[in-house]
Design a protein around this motif. Structure first.
Motif, PDB file in Angstrom:
ATOM      1  N   LYS A  63       0.955  -1.309  -0.011  1.00 19.51           N
ATOM      2  CA  LYS A  63      -0.001   0.050  -0.072  1.00 19.51           C
ATOM      3  C   LYS A  63       0.864   1.174  -0.061  1.00 19.51           C
ATOM      4  CE  LYS A  63      -3.760  -2.169   2.712  1.00 19.51           C
ATOM      5  NZ  LYS A  63      -4.210  -2.220   3.930  1.00 19.51           N
ATOM      6  N   GLU A  64       0.264   2.566  -0.345  1.00 16.39           N
ATOM      7  CA  GLU A  64       0.972   3.701  -0.453  1.00 16.39           C
ATOM      8  C   GLU A  64       1.170   4.233   1.025  1.00 16.39           C
ATOM      9  OE1 GLU A  64      -0.234   5.654  -4.374  1.00 16.39           O
ATOM     10  OE2 GLU A  64      -1.640   5.938  -2.777  1.00 16.39           O
ATOM     11  N   VAL A  65       0.379   3.788   1.939  1.00 18.14           N
ATOM     12  CA  VAL A  65       0.310   4.317   3.253  1.00 18.14           C
ATOM     13  C   VAL A  65      -0.095   3.028   4.099  1.00 18.14           C
ATOM     14  CG1 VAL A  65      -1.831   5.194   3.432  1.00 18.14           C
ATOM     15  CG2 VAL A  65      -0.088   5.853   5.063  1.00 18.14           C
ATOM     16  N   HIS A  66       0.591   2.877   5.080  1.00 23.37           N
ATOM     17  CA  HIS A  66       0.374   1.411   5.685  1.00 23.37           C
ATOM     18  C   HIS A  66      -0.024   2.026   7.216  1.00 23.37           C
ATOM     19  CE1 HIS A  66       0.343  -2.774   6.649  1.00 23.37           C
ATOM     20  NE2 HIS A  66       1.057  -2.677   7.865  1.00 23.37           N
ATOM     21  N   LEU A  67      -1.329   1.707   7.998  1.00 20.63           N
ATOM     22  CA  LEU A  67      -1.775   2.207   9.048  1.00 20.63           C
ATOM     23  C   LEU A  67      -2.030   0.991   9.884  1.00 20.63           C
ATOM     24  CD1 LEU A  67      -4.213   4.700   7.277  1.00 20.63           C
ATOM     25  CD2 LEU A  67      -2.319   5.227   8.467  1.00 20.63           C
ATOM     26  N   VAL A  68      -1.340   0.774  11.080  1.00 19.32           N
ATOM     27  CA  VAL A  68      -1.342  -0.382  12.056  1.00 19.32           C
ATOM     28  C   VAL A  68      -1.433   0.248  13.489  1.00 19.32           C
ATOM     29  CG1 VAL A  68      -0.618  -1.926  10.210  1.00 19.32           C
ATOM     30  CG2 VAL A  68       1.065  -0.766  11.916  1.00 19.32           C
ATOM     31  N   LYS A  69      -1.959  -0.832  14.175  1.00 19.35           N
ATOM     32  CA  LYS A  69      -1.829  -0.587  15.611  1.00 19.35           C
ATOM     33  C   LYS A  69      -0.920  -1.429  16.286  1.00 19.35           C
ATOM     34  CE  LYS A  69      -3.701   1.070  19.583  1.00 19.35           C
ATOM     35  NZ  LYS A  69      -4.980   0.741  20.046  1.00 19.35           N
ATOM     36  N   SER A  70       0.019  -1.111  17.052  1.00 17.28           N
ATOM     37  CA  SER A  70       0.936  -1.874  17.776  1.00 17.28           C
ATOM     38  C   SER A  70       1.037  -1.547  19.197  1.00 17.28           C
ATOM     39  CB  SER A  70       2.422  -1.805  17.071  1.00 17.28           C
ATOM     40  OG  SER A  70       3.372  -2.766  17.767  1.00 17.28           O
ATOM     41  N   GLY A  71       0.463  -2.438  20.040  1.00 20.68           N
ATOM     42  CA  GLY A  71       0.413  -2.007  21.262  1.00 20.68           C
ATOM     43  C   GLY A  71      -0.349  -0.727  21.767  1.00 20.68           C
ATOM     44  N   CYS A  72       0.276   0.334  22.410  1.00 19.56           N
ATOM     45  CA  CYS A  72      -0.390   1.497  22.418  1.00 19.56           C
ATOM     46  C   CYS A  72      -0.202   2.452  21.505  1.00 19.56           C
ATOM     47  CB  CYS A  72       0.205   2.135  23.690  1.00 19.56           C
ATOM     48  SG  CYS A  72       1.809   2.311  23.748  1.00 19.56           S
ATOM     49  N   ALA A  73       0.387   2.148  20.380  1.00 17.04           N
ATOM     50  CA  ALA A  73       0.525   3.112  19.247  1.00 17.04           C
ATOM     51  C   ALA A  73      -0.098   2.955  18.095  1.00 17.04           C
ATOM     52  CB  ALA A  73       2.193   2.862  19.101  1.00 17.04           C
ATOM     53  N   GLY A  74      -0.474   4.107  17.295  1.00 15.41           N
ATOM     54  CA  GLY A  74      -0.945   3.995  16.060  1.00 15.41           C
ATOM     55  C   GLY A  74       0.271   4.242  15.146  1.00 15.41           C
ATOM     56  N   ILE A  75       0.422   3.491  14.089  1.00  8.24           N
ATOM     57  CA  ILE A  75       1.591   3.506  13.336  1.00  8.24           C
ATOM     58  C   ILE A  75       1.254   3.987  11.668  1.00  8.24           C
ATOM     59  CG2 ILE A  75       3.763   2.457  12.600  1.00  8.24           C
ATOM     60  CD1 ILE A  75       3.488   0.738  15.166  1.00  8.24           C
ATOM     61  N   ILE A  76       1.978   5.072  11.306  1.00 15.34           N
ATOM     62  CA  ILE A  76       1.761   5.421   9.869  1.00 15.34           C
ATOM     63  C   ILE A  76       2.834   5.311   9.272  1.00 15.34           C
ATOM     64  CG2 ILE A  76       1.203   7.318   8.210  1.00 15.34           C
ATOM     65  CD1 ILE A  76      -0.422   8.667  11.017  1.00 15.34           C
ATOM     66  N   ILE A  77       2.969   4.442   7.995  1.00 15.36           N
ATOM     67  CA  ILE A  77       4.238   4.172   7.376  1.00 15.36           C
ATOM     68  C   ILE A  77       3.874   4.759   5.986  1.00 15.36           C
ATOM     69  CG2 ILE A  77       6.063   2.471   6.413  1.00 15.36           C
ATOM     70  CD1 ILE A  77       4.998   0.719   8.896  1.00 15.36           C
ATOM     71  N   LEU A  78       4.581   5.808   5.532  1.00 18.39           N
ATOM     72  CA  LEU A  78       4.273   6.216   4.144  1.00 18.39           C
ATOM     73  C   LEU A  78       5.398   5.394   3.324  1.00 18.39           C
ATOM     74  CD1 LEU A  78       5.244  10.085   4.897  1.00 18.39           C
ATOM     75  CD2 LEU A  78       2.977   8.821   5.015  1.00 18.39           C
TER      76      LEU A  78
ATOM     77  N   ASN B   7      -8.793   5.176  23.647  1.00 18.71           N
ATOM     78  CA  ASN B   7      -8.357   5.245  24.779  1.00 18.71           C
ATOM     79  C   ASN B   7      -6.979   4.312  25.234  1.00 18.71           C
ATOM     80  OD1 ASN B   7      -9.929   7.134  26.026  1.00 18.71           O
ATOM     81  ND2 ASN B   7     -11.324   5.768  26.879  1.00 18.71           N
ATOM     82  N   GLU B   8      -7.145   3.327  24.038  1.00 19.63           N
ATOM     83  CA  GLU B   8      -5.956   2.466  24.168  1.00 19.63           C
ATOM     84  C   GLU B   8      -4.653   2.941  23.483  1.00 19.63           C
ATOM     85  OE1 GLU B   8      -5.961  -0.520  25.996  1.00 19.63           O
ATOM     86  OE2 GLU B   8      -7.902   0.443  26.824  1.00 19.63           O
ATOM     87  N   THR B   9      -4.941   4.050  22.747  1.00 18.69           N
ATOM     88  CA  THR B   9      -3.963   4.623  21.694  1.00 18.69           C
ATOM     89  C   THR B   9      -3.346   5.804  22.490  1.00 18.69           C
ATOM     90  OG1 THR B   9      -4.756   3.649  19.749  1.00 18.69           O
ATOM     91  CG2 THR B   9      -3.087   5.233  19.334  1.00 18.69           C
ATOM     92  N   SER B  10      -2.032   5.775  22.896  1.00 19.50           N
ATOM     93  CA  SER B  10      -1.360   6.824  23.589  1.00 19.50           C
ATOM     94  C   SER B  10      -0.167   7.702  22.893  1.00 19.50           C
ATOM     95  CB  SER B  10      -0.686   6.299  24.973  1.00 19.50           C
ATOM     96  OG  SER B  10       0.298   5.502  24.604  1.00 19.50           O
ATOM     97  N   LEU B  11       0.048   6.968  21.389  1.00 17.98           N
ATOM     98  CA  LEU B  11       0.774   7.829  20.725  1.00 17.98           C
ATOM     99  C   LEU B  11       0.637   7.396  19.233  1.00 17.98           C
ATOM    100  CD1 LEU B  11       4.516   7.426  20.398  1.00 17.98           C
ATOM    101  CD2 LEU B  11       2.955   5.516  21.727  1.00 17.98           C
ATOM    102  N   VAL B  12       1.045   8.264  18.236  1.00 18.54           N
ATOM    103  CA  VAL B  12       0.995   8.049  17.018  1.00 18.54           C
ATOM    104  C   VAL B  12       2.528   8.260  16.351  1.00 18.54           C
ATOM    105  CG1 VAL B  12       0.224   8.682  14.523  1.00 18.54           C
ATOM    106  CG2 VAL B  12      -1.437   8.722  16.688  1.00 18.54           C
ATOM    107  N   LEU B  13       2.780   7.189  15.822  1.00 17.40           N
ATOM    108  CA  LEU B  13       4.296   7.350  15.237  1.00 17.40           C
ATOM    109  C   LEU B  13       4.216   7.321  13.617  1.00 17.40           C
ATOM    110  CD1 LEU B  13       6.119   4.434  17.119  1.00 17.40           C
ATOM    111  CD2 LEU B  13       6.397   6.903  17.430  1.00 17.40           C
ATOM    112  N   ILE B  14       4.819   8.104  12.802  1.00 17.41           N
ATOM    113  CA  ILE B  14       4.923   8.166  11.475  1.00 17.41           C
ATOM    114  C   ILE B  14       6.357   8.239  11.052  1.00 17.41           C
ATOM    115  CG2 ILE B  14       5.005  10.707  11.610  1.00 17.41           C
ATOM    116  CD1 ILE B  14       3.276  10.367   8.809  1.00 17.41           C
ATOM    117  N   LYS B  15       6.466   7.253  10.108  1.00 17.43           N
ATOM    118  CA  LYS B  15       7.855   7.199   9.336  1.00 17.43           C
ATOM    119  C   LYS B  15       7.798   6.826   7.632  1.00 17.43           C
ATOM    120  CE  LYS B  15       8.566   2.293  10.301  1.00 17.43           C
ATOM    121  NZ  LYS B  15       9.805   1.545  10.641  1.00 17.43           N
TER     122      LYS B  15
END
Length: 144
Positions: free
Chosen positions: A23-38, A66-74
């Protein structure tokens, strides 16, 4: 405890490579983090309208979860975090009178506003080419 958990998530994703995603962008949840991968390494992970339209609702969802405490983008690949907007696509669309430019910039600024006002930490893991603005209150981590 949450800060330590956040640090562990950041460290895990600093070390991971996800260049083989389809995909052009990958959006996943890992533990408490929402992760965006361009994931457009051939275009230096430049943002297009489709990516913006996928990221915005997911960001809003994670912000309310409430289970997500941060968002990471890379960015995927080894050359760039993000070269900004896909100006080539916007320019080509403008040549034929397409509304892409209007839609792209309107929706990109809406996303930028959502990032700047996000209620949970939004951490950009930046390595390589990086262009465009980063909204205030964004935590930026760079490494070599």
């Amino acid at each position: 405890v949450r800060a330590l958990s956040r640090l562990q998530i950041v460290q895990k994703h600093l070390m991971s490579t996800n260049a083989n995603l389809e995909k052009e962008v990958h959006l996943v949840k890992s533990g408490c983090a929402g992760i965006i991968i361009l994931n457009r390494p051939k275009t230096l992970n430049s943002l297009n309208l489709s990516m913006i339209r996928q990221i915005y609702p997911k960001l809003k969802e994670w912000e309310q979860d409430n289970e997500t405490s941060l968002v990471l983008i890379k960015g995927a690949g080894e050359k760039a975090f993000c070269a900004g907007g896909d100006i080539r696509a916007v320019t080509e669309a403008g040549k034929v009178g397409d509304r892409l430019a209007e839609d792209f910039f309107r929706e990109e600024y809406i996303l930028n506003n959502a990032i700047g006002n996000c209620r949970i930490p939004y951490v950009a893991l930046i390595d390589g080419i990086t262009m465009g603005g980063i909204p205030k209150y964004t935590e930026v981590i760079t490494w070599k």
